[in-house]
Design an enzyme around this catalytic site. Structure first.
Site, PDB file in Angstrom:
ATOM      1  N   GLU A   1       5.019   0.069 -37.986  1.00 18.10           N
ATOM      2  CA  GLU A   1       6.182   0.809 -37.473  1.00 18.10           C
ATOM      3  C   GLU A   1       7.147  -0.085 -36.714  1.00 18.10           C
ATOM      4  O   GLU A   1       8.254   0.323 -36.389  1.00 18.10           O
ATOM      5  CB  GLU A   1       5.704   1.984 -36.593  1.00 18.10           C
ATOM      6  CG  GLU A   1       5.223   1.619 -35.186  1.00 18.10           C
ATOM      7  CD  GLU A   1       3.803   1.054 -35.144  1.00 18.10           C
ATOM      8  OE1 GLU A   1       3.241   0.727 -36.209  1.00 18.10           O
ATOM      9  OE2 GLU A   1       3.264   0.929 -34.018  1.00 18.10           O
TER      10      GLU A   1
ATOM     11  N   CYS B   1      -3.411  -1.208 -35.300  1.00 22.07           N
ATOM     12  CA  CYS B   1      -3.646  -2.017 -34.104  1.00 22.07           C
ATOM     13  C   CYS B   1      -4.975  -1.659 -33.430  1.00 22.07           C
ATOM     14  O   CYS B   1      -6.024  -1.933 -33.983  1.00 22.07           O
ATOM     15  CB  CYS B   1      -2.469  -1.931 -33.129  1.00 22.07           C
ATOM     16  SG  CYS B   1      -2.545  -3.219 -31.865  1.00 22.07           S
TER      17      CYS B   1
ATOM     18  N   HIS C   1       1.561  -3.909 -36.424  1.00 23.41           N
ATOM     19  CA  HIS C   1       2.245  -2.625 -36.266  1.00 23.41           C
ATOM     20  C   HIS C   1       3.244  -2.424 -37.403  1.00 23.41           C
ATOM     21  O   HIS C   1       4.363  -2.950 -37.322  1.00 23.41           O
ATOM     22  CB  HIS C   1       3.004  -2.596 -34.939  1.00 23.41           C
ATOM     23  CG  HIS C   1       2.114  -2.469 -33.739  1.00 23.41           C
ATOM     24  ND1 HIS C   1       1.712  -1.257 -33.244  1.00 23.41           N
ATOM     25  CD2 HIS C   1       1.526  -3.407 -32.965  1.00 23.41           C
ATOM     26  CE1 HIS C   1       0.924  -1.444 -32.206  1.00 23.41           C
ATOM     27  NE2 HIS C   1       0.794  -2.748 -32.010  1.00 23.41           N
TER      28      HIS C   1
END
Lengths: 220, 259
Positions: A197, A86, A195
């Site tokens: 994650e 990001c 992202h």
């Protein structure tokens, strides 16, 4: 007897990062990691993750004040694998139009803001930030996307996007009114605007692939 | 092209779901962590937790729940209810939530939106709005009034003006709940969603009234909303997230179908 362990994956510690969510995802994958801004701990790590949410200006100021900017640059030169996420993907560029910020300059090019009048193909007005799930067109084979279903989507939240000068630095592209570079590569460094994650199973796959990557640019 | 999001909403009190959620397969789950994990596996794009814990001494339970959820699901989730200041926000975000939503507390103190956005970024701050249809008046030109305290207290504020003010203060998203449609299962308030969505530059999540996949289709098409909040239609096994997404996909709405 004293055992000294080097960290397997160092996650850069700075104010702008959503650090714990990256660490939690790595924990889930059984990949040992540690959040640090210590120069030698970072340099001793096998691989480095450079996450981030927030604004470019304050993030760069924070990195400089902690002298972590040098650690990232030196780690990049060490040829060990490094992953930007990001804001991390924007800060590796030369300059960001967000707060008119001079960045790390590891990849040539600038970071621009999405125009306010973006339109989708059917004429509907697009909102900024680009927030939600979108797909990535991967332009060539790379270990980061090993065994990835091409229909996979990833979670994005951003108002700025990187514009690399060299087409070779663009691994993946995403459409949001315009087509922008959503995955960058340069040698031992890869960086995703989304992202991983927070992108469910395909995102975890990206992180796992990164943990297996030897840092070499894949040649077909 | 960006996908429209389908977002289940879970009401939590003292660390337990308030309604006995029963999915297809007859598994009764009162545990918010297990339920969130279930929705994660089933293809939810995001999850909203609404904490209705009344007593302040039990607020810590929610933080613990958030922490456990964050270890199990790897999609964004937000927490609303009882977020009154920056410390409340920080607690929830550090525990692993992606976003916090403010509703009544933002009406009482609009500065919480700007302070939150400055501290954590606009993308973290969701403005939750409960809205009631009143008909246009001098004070409420849009015909929709903001209500707070779970829909009990009208505040004499125009919903459209408040949405635009919330955006200018730094909210990154609006969750727009129609008090009139909520619980009816007869569909979202389409007019309300179109009104707000076409006048702000941030994403709008439609909330209140979903009973069938058609309702979600109606509110997502023509950009009336960017995401749809759902509750009872999937909580009791009437539909799965897959049912809803297949319905939307077949009708040309872009949704995430690979997970």
């Amino acid at each position: 007897m004293v055992y000294i362990f080097s960290i397997m994956i160092a996650i850069i510690d700075y104010k702008a990062g959503n650090l714990t969510s990256v660490k939690r995802a790595l924990d889930f994958l059984g990949r040992a990691s540690s959040i640090t801004n210590d120069y030698s701990a970072i340099m001793d790590a096998e691989r480095l993750i450079f996450p981030g949410v927030g604004a470019a200006g304050s993030a760069m100021a924070d990195l400089r004040s902690r002298k972590v900017d040098r650690a990232i640059t030196d780690f990049f030169r060490s040829r060990k694998p490094i992953l930007g996420i990001c804001l991390g993907t924007q800060i590796i560029m030369e300059k960001s139009h967000e707060n008119d910020t001079r960045c790390l300059g590891l990849i040539k090019g600038e970071v621009l803001r999405f125009p306010g009048n973006l339109l989708e193909g059917d004429g509907t007005r697009l909102k900024v930030p680009h927030m939600g799930w979108n797909s990535v067109k991967v332009k060539r084979k790379h270990p980061l996307f090993a065994e990835m279903d091409p229909g996979s989507e990833f979670y994005f939240v951003h108002s700025y996007y990187p514009v690399p000068e060299l087409p070779d630095n663009i691994l993946g592209e995403t459409d949001y009114g315009i087509r922008f570079a959503s995955v960058l590569v340069s040698g031992n460094m890869a960086a995703t605007q989304f992202h991983p994650e927070k992108s469910g199973r395909p995102g975890l796959q990206i992180l796992d692939n990164f943990c297996e990557w030897d840092g070499k640019e894949y040649v077909e | 092209m960006l996908s429209k999001r389908i977002i289940p909403c879970l009401d939590v009190r003292d660390g337990r779901l308030t309604k006995g959620i029963r999915f297809k397969g007859n598994v009764d789950i009162g545990d918010p962590v297990e339920t969130a994990a279930h929705y994660y596996r089933e293809g939810a794009d995001e999850i909203v937790f609404y904490d209705i814990t009344a007593s302040s001494e039990k607020r810590g339970i929610m933080i613990e729940t958030v922490r456990k959820v964050a270890e199990r699901i790897f999609i964004p989730f937000s927490v609303g209810g009882g977020i009154r200041n920056l410390d409340d926000m920080r607690g929830v975000l550090l525990a692993g939530a992606e976003k916090v939503s403010v509703n009544s507390s933002a009406v009482r103190d609009p500065g919480i939106i700007s302070r939150g956005a400055e501290s954590f970024g606009s993308q973290c701050i969701v403005l939750g709005m409960d809205v009631k249809k009143t008909g246009a008046t001098v004070d409420i030109p849009s015909g929709y009034e903001v209500v707070i305290d779970g829909g009990r207290t009208p505040v004499g504020m125009d919903a459209l003006r408040w949405a635009m003010k919330g955006e200018s203060l730094g909210a990154g998203e609006i969750c727009l709940n129609s008090i009139d449609a909520d619980g009816t299962k007869e569909g979202y308030d389409l007019e309300l969603n179109r009104l707000i969505s076409s006048n702000v530059g941030i994403p709008v999540i439609a909330s209140g009234g979903a009973g069938r996949p058609e309702h979600i289709y109606e509110v997502l098409r023509d950009n009336r909303a960017d995401a749809a909040l759902i509750a009872s239609m999937t909580h009791y096994g009437t539909f799965t997230i897959r049912d809803i997404k297949t319905f939307l996909h077949d009708r040309g709405i872009k949704v995430r179908i690979n997970w």
